[in-house]
Design a protein around this motif. Structure first.
Motif, PDB file in Angstrom:
ATOM      1  N   GLN A  24       0.851  -1.187   0.000  1.00  0.00           N
ATOM      2  CA  GLN A  24       0.000   0.000   0.000  1.00  0.00           C
ATOM      3  C   GLN A  24       0.888   1.239   0.000  1.00  0.00           C
ATOM      4  OE1 GLN A  24      -3.472  -0.319  -0.184  1.00  0.00           O
ATOM      5  NE2 GLN A  24      -2.815  -2.456  -0.491  1.00  0.00           N
ATOM      6  N   LEU A  25       0.945   1.932  -1.139  1.00  0.00           N
ATOM      7  CA  LEU A  25       1.769   3.127  -1.244  1.00  0.00           C
ATOM      8  C   LEU A  25       1.221   4.216  -0.337  1.00  0.00           C
ATOM      9  CD1 LEU A  25       2.453   3.228  -5.094  1.00  0.00           C
ATOM     10  CD2 LEU A  25       4.005   2.493  -3.274  1.00  0.00           C
ATOM     11  N   GLN A  26       2.136   4.947   0.307  1.00  0.00           N
ATOM     12  CA  GLN A  26       1.757   5.954   1.287  1.00  0.00           C
ATOM     13  C   GLN A  26       1.818   7.362   0.681  1.00  0.00           C
ATOM     14  OE1 GLN A  26       0.879   4.752   4.666  1.00  0.00           O
ATOM     15  NE2 GLN A  26       0.785   3.082   3.174  1.00  0.00           N
ATOM     16  N   PRO A  27       0.840   8.202   0.996  1.00  0.00           N
ATOM     17  CA  PRO A  27       0.796   9.560   0.429  1.00  0.00           C
ATOM     18  C   PRO A  27       1.716  10.526   1.175  1.00  0.00           C
ATOM     19  CG  PRO A  27      -1.101   9.223   1.836  1.00  0.00           C
ATOM     20  CD  PRO A  27      -0.350   7.918   1.826  1.00  0.00           C
ATOM     21  N   VAL A  28       3.014  10.271   1.101  1.00  0.00           N
ATOM     22  CA  VAL A  28       3.984  11.115   1.791  1.00  0.00           C
ATOM     23  C   VAL A  28       4.440  12.214   0.840  1.00  0.00           C
ATOM     24  CG1 VAL A  28       6.203  11.172   2.961  1.00  0.00           C
ATOM     25  CG2 VAL A  28       4.698   9.189   3.224  1.00  0.00           C
ATOM     26  N   GLN A  29       4.324  13.442   1.287  1.00  0.00           N
ATOM     27  CA  GLN A  29       4.616  14.580   0.426  1.00  0.00           C
ATOM     28  C   GLN A  29       6.107  14.930   0.455  1.00  0.00           C
ATOM     29  OE1 GLN A  29       2.115  15.752  -1.544  1.00  0.00           O
ATOM     30  NE2 GLN A  29       0.970  14.079  -0.569  1.00  0.00           N
ATOM     31  N   THR A  30       6.881  14.227  -0.364  1.00  0.00           N
ATOM     32  CA  THR A  30       8.299  14.506  -0.487  1.00  0.00           C
ATOM     33  C   THR A  30       8.801  13.947  -1.805  1.00  0.00           C
ATOM     34  OG1 THR A  30      10.495  14.176   0.489  1.00  0.00           O
ATOM     35  CG2 THR A  30       8.902  12.387   0.741  1.00  0.00           C
ATOM     36  N   THR A  31       9.832  14.565  -2.332  1.00  0.00           N
ATOM     37  CA  THR A  31      10.464  14.065  -3.556  1.00  0.00           C
ATOM     38  C   THR A  31      11.816  13.418  -3.259  1.00  0.00           C
ATOM     39  OG1 THR A  31      11.480  16.227  -3.949  1.00  0.00           O
ATOM     40  CG2 THR A  31       9.330  15.797  -4.993  1.00  0.00           C
ATOM     41  N   ALA A  32      12.165  13.324  -1.983  1.00  0.00           N
ATOM     42  CA  ALA A  32      13.424  12.671  -1.613  1.00  0.00           C
ATOM     43  C   ALA A  32      13.384  11.200  -2.009  1.00  0.00           C
ATOM     44  CB  ALA A  32      13.661  12.801  -0.115  1.00  0.00           C
ATOM     45  N   SER A  33      14.543  10.653  -2.327  1.00  0.00           N
ATOM     46  CA  SER A  33      14.659   9.224  -2.582  1.00  0.00           C
ATOM     47  C   SER A  33      15.127   8.534  -1.311  1.00  0.00           C
ATOM     48  CB  SER A  33      15.640   8.960  -3.721  1.00  0.00           C
ATOM     49  OG  SER A  33      15.084   9.364  -4.958  1.00  0.00           O
ATOM     50  N   PHE A  34      14.649   7.294  -1.112  1.00  0.00           N
ATOM     51  CA  PHE A  34      14.903   6.596   0.139  1.00  0.00           C
ATOM     52  C   PHE A  34      15.603   5.264  -0.090  1.00  0.00           C
ATOM     53  CE2 PHE A  34      10.816   8.911   0.962  1.00  0.00           C
ATOM     54  CZ  PHE A  34      11.374   9.892   1.781  1.00  0.00           C
ATOM     55  N   ARG A  35      16.611   4.990   0.759  1.00  0.00           N
ATOM     56  CA  ARG A  35      17.282   3.693   0.761  1.00  0.00           C
ATOM     57  C   ARG A  35      17.407   3.125   2.165  1.00  0.00           C
ATOM     58  NH1 ARG A  35      20.009   1.829  -3.789  1.00  0.00           N
ATOM     59  NH2 ARG A  35      19.999   3.255  -5.553  1.00  0.00           N
ATOM     60  N   SER A  36      16.827   3.785   3.153  1.00  0.00           N
ATOM     61  CA  SER A  36      16.979   3.283   4.520  1.00  0.00           C
ATOM     62  C   SER A  36      15.676   3.389   5.283  1.00  0.00           C
ATOM     63  CB  SER A  36      18.073   4.057   5.257  1.00  0.00           C
ATOM     64  OG  SER A  36      17.745   5.422   5.408  1.00  0.00           O
ATOM     65  N   VAL A  37      15.393   2.359   6.072  1.00  0.00           N
ATOM     66  CA  VAL A  37      14.199   2.324   6.918  1.00  0.00           C
ATOM     67  C   VAL A  37      14.500   1.451   8.126  1.00  0.00           C
ATOM     68  CG1 VAL A  37      13.228   0.438   5.536  1.00  0.00           C
ATOM     69  CG2 VAL A  37      11.738   1.787   7.039  1.00  0.00           C
ATOM     70  N   SER A  38      14.007   1.862   9.293  1.00  0.00           N
ATOM     71  CA  SER A  38      14.198   1.103  10.520  1.00  0.00           C
ATOM     72  C   SER A  38      12.935   1.221  11.353  1.00  0.00           C
ATOM     73  CB  SER A  38      15.400   1.644  11.299  1.00  0.00           C
ATOM     74  OG  SER A  38      15.585   0.962  12.530  1.00  0.00           O
ATOM     75  N   VAL A  39      12.599   0.152  12.085  1.00  0.00           N
ATOM     76  CA  VAL A  39      11.373   0.138  12.879  1.00  0.00           C
ATOM     77  C   VAL A  39      11.695  -0.108  14.342  1.00  0.00           C
ATOM     78  CG1 VAL A  39       9.912  -0.599  10.975  1.00  0.00           C
ATOM     79  CG2 VAL A  39      11.007  -2.323  12.414  1.00  0.00           C
ATOM     80  N   SER A  40      10.814   0.389  15.203  1.00  0.00           N
ATOM     81  CA  SER A  40      10.828   0.088  16.627  1.00  0.00           C
ATOM     82  C   SER A  40       9.411  -0.334  16.982  1.00  0.00           C
ATOM     83  CB  SER A  40      11.248   1.313  17.446  1.00  0.00           C
ATOM     84  OG  SER A  40      11.147   1.049  18.823  1.00  0.00           O
ATOM     85  N   GLY A  41       9.160  -1.632  16.938  1.00  0.00           N
ATOM     86  CA  GLY A  41       7.795  -2.117  17.038  1.00  0.00           C
ATOM     87  C   GLY A  41       7.079  -1.919  15.713  1.00  0.00           C
ATOM     88  N   SER A  42       5.812  -2.292  15.672  1.00  0.00           N
ATOM     89  CA  SER A  42       5.073  -2.234  14.414  1.00  0.00           C
ATOM     90  C   SER A  42       4.569  -0.846  14.057  1.00  0.00           C
ATOM     91  CB  SER A  42       3.883  -3.205  14.475  1.00  0.00           C
ATOM     92  OG  SER A  42       3.033  -2.882  15.569  1.00  0.00           O
ATOM     93  N   ASN A  43       4.485   0.054  15.039  1.00  0.00           N
ATOM     94  CA  ASN A  43       3.915   1.377  14.776  1.00  0.00           C
ATOM     95  C   ASN A  43       4.943   2.449  14.440  1.00  0.00           C
ATOM     96  OD1 ASN A  43       1.208   0.663  15.103  1.00  0.00           O
ATOM     97  ND2 ASN A  43       1.308   0.934  17.323  1.00  0.00           N
ATOM     98  N   VAL A  44       6.183   2.270  14.861  1.00  0.00           N
ATOM     99  CA  VAL A  44       7.191   3.310  14.691  1.00  0.00           C
ATOM    100  C   VAL A  44       8.152   2.950  13.572  1.00  0.00           C
ATOM    101  CG1 VAL A  44       9.128   4.519  15.760  1.00  0.00           C
ATOM    102  CG2 VAL A  44       7.057   4.024  17.095  1.00  0.00           C
ATOM    103  N   ALA A  45       8.266   3.824  12.581  1.00  0.00           N
ATOM    104  CA  ALA A  45       9.221   3.650  11.493  1.00  0.00           C
ATOM    105  C   ALA A  45       9.906   4.975  11.207  1.00  0.00           C
ATOM    106  CB  ALA A  45       8.522   3.141  10.232  1.00  0.00           C
TER     107      ALA A  45
END
Length: 341
Positions: free
Chosen positions: A23-44
């Protein structure tokens, strides 16, 4: 008895058809992303180009976008989520251009402290991870034919270099291909691994003392110019998997995944993913299933890579999951969420 991931094949066959697409998220940014980290299921937390970051604390219902002051030249190729308020960002890029930096926030991204900065020639940070709130590690492409590795024991306040003599020599052109945190994996309280590419062998370096001393082993995956290991994950201290491919030929078929059951000492090929091609990150989801993403799409395995199920052909660079909630990121502001049961 060797440890292994327990797989229930019947569960896989009955479950896969019900899996939804990303499910693509409607995040308003044109930055490109290569990193993601989570702390539990709700925090990213997500790191991006031009000093940008993105954060959610409610499982993707709402998103906060922001930028780190005076960091417009930084490409945050790795991020470490501690909790909803605390996170680290790692800038990848030539230290000579003042792009080798580490930042930390403790107030949800409102302010950022610059923890580390160097202009030492040759340093190019590739990955960062933390065993707990105090103990972390970061590594760079080789300087004088060895990884440049720093560790912290005080939550990033200070960083100490690992003595080069404790790190095996590297082959010509050997480096960390992903430069987005996916080629670094930690497990437990002291275990850490680094995956490489670009040389005569695709190799995995390993340490069981928080990076103080290292050994290295070959994997059977292809290596060479533009080819090597990109993603890695350890599910126990013994069982882990690496994925990779050729970043100049992202759809190229052939071996792209291998598994270890002895902590990274030896590696065995598993089946080619479906879809095939370059894979850059891998994660464990409920049901002891493996999820891997890359430019060619998303693949799922319920039998330790003996077979793979194609989920879609949407391309992503990195992936992080907790309790069945997975976040994937890619170029041009691409962020997606998928929940597995």
């Amino acid at each position: 008895m060797k440890q292994r991931i327990v797989i229930v094949l019947a569960y896989f066959s009955s479950f896969v058809p019900a899996i939804a697409q990303w499910q693509l998220q409607p995040v308003q940014t044109t930055a490109s992303f290569r990193s993601v980290s989570v702390s539990g299921s709700n925090v990213a937390w997500i790191g991006g180009t031009q000093g940008n970051f993105v954060r959610t604390a409610d499982g993707g219902q709402t998103w906060q976008t922001g930028s780190v002051p005076n960091a417009q030249s930084c490409d945050f190729r790795d991020v470490q989520a501690i909790d909803g308020q605390t996170a680290y960002l790692m800038s990848a890029g030539p230290a000579e251009k003042d792009q080798a930096r580490i930042y930390k926030t403790t107030d949800g991204g409102k302010t950022w402290a610059l923890l580390y900065r160097t202009q030492q020639p040759g340093i190019f940070f590739d990955g960062m991870d933390f065993w707990d709130k105090q103990h972390g590690i970061i590594f760079s492409d080789p300087v004088d034919n060895r990884w440049f590795i720093l560790t912290t024991d005080d939550g990033g306040k200070t960083w100490q270099p690992v003595p080069p003599g404790n790190i095996p020599l590297m082959h010509p052109n050997e480096a960390a291909f992903a430069a987005s945190g996916t080629s670094l994996a930690i497990q437990g309280k002291r275990n850490v691994w680094i995956a490489s590419g670009g040389a005569i062998n695709s190799r995995v370096f390993r340490s069981n003392d928080r990076g103080r001393t290292w050994s290295v082993s070959n994997t059977p995956l292809p290596a060479g110019d533009a080819t090597g290991l990109f993603g890695m994950q350890f599910f126990t201290e013994k069982v882990g998997m690496v994925v990779g491919g050729n970043y100049k030929q992202e759809q190229q078929t052939g071996p792209n995944a291998a598994i270890t059951r002895d902590g990274g000492d030896t590696w065995q090929l598993v089946a080619q993913t479906d879809p095939p091609g370059l894979k850059e990150a891998i994660a464990l989801i409920p049901g002891d299933r493996l999820l891997t993403v890359g430019p060619s799409g998303t693949s799922l395995s319920a039998d330790q890579g003996q077979t793979w199920q194609k989920l879609d052909t949407d391309g992503f660079h990195s992936l992080a999951c907790a309790k069945g909630t997975c976040y994937a990121v890619g170029a041009k502001g691409k962020i997606a969420v998928q929940r597995f049961k």
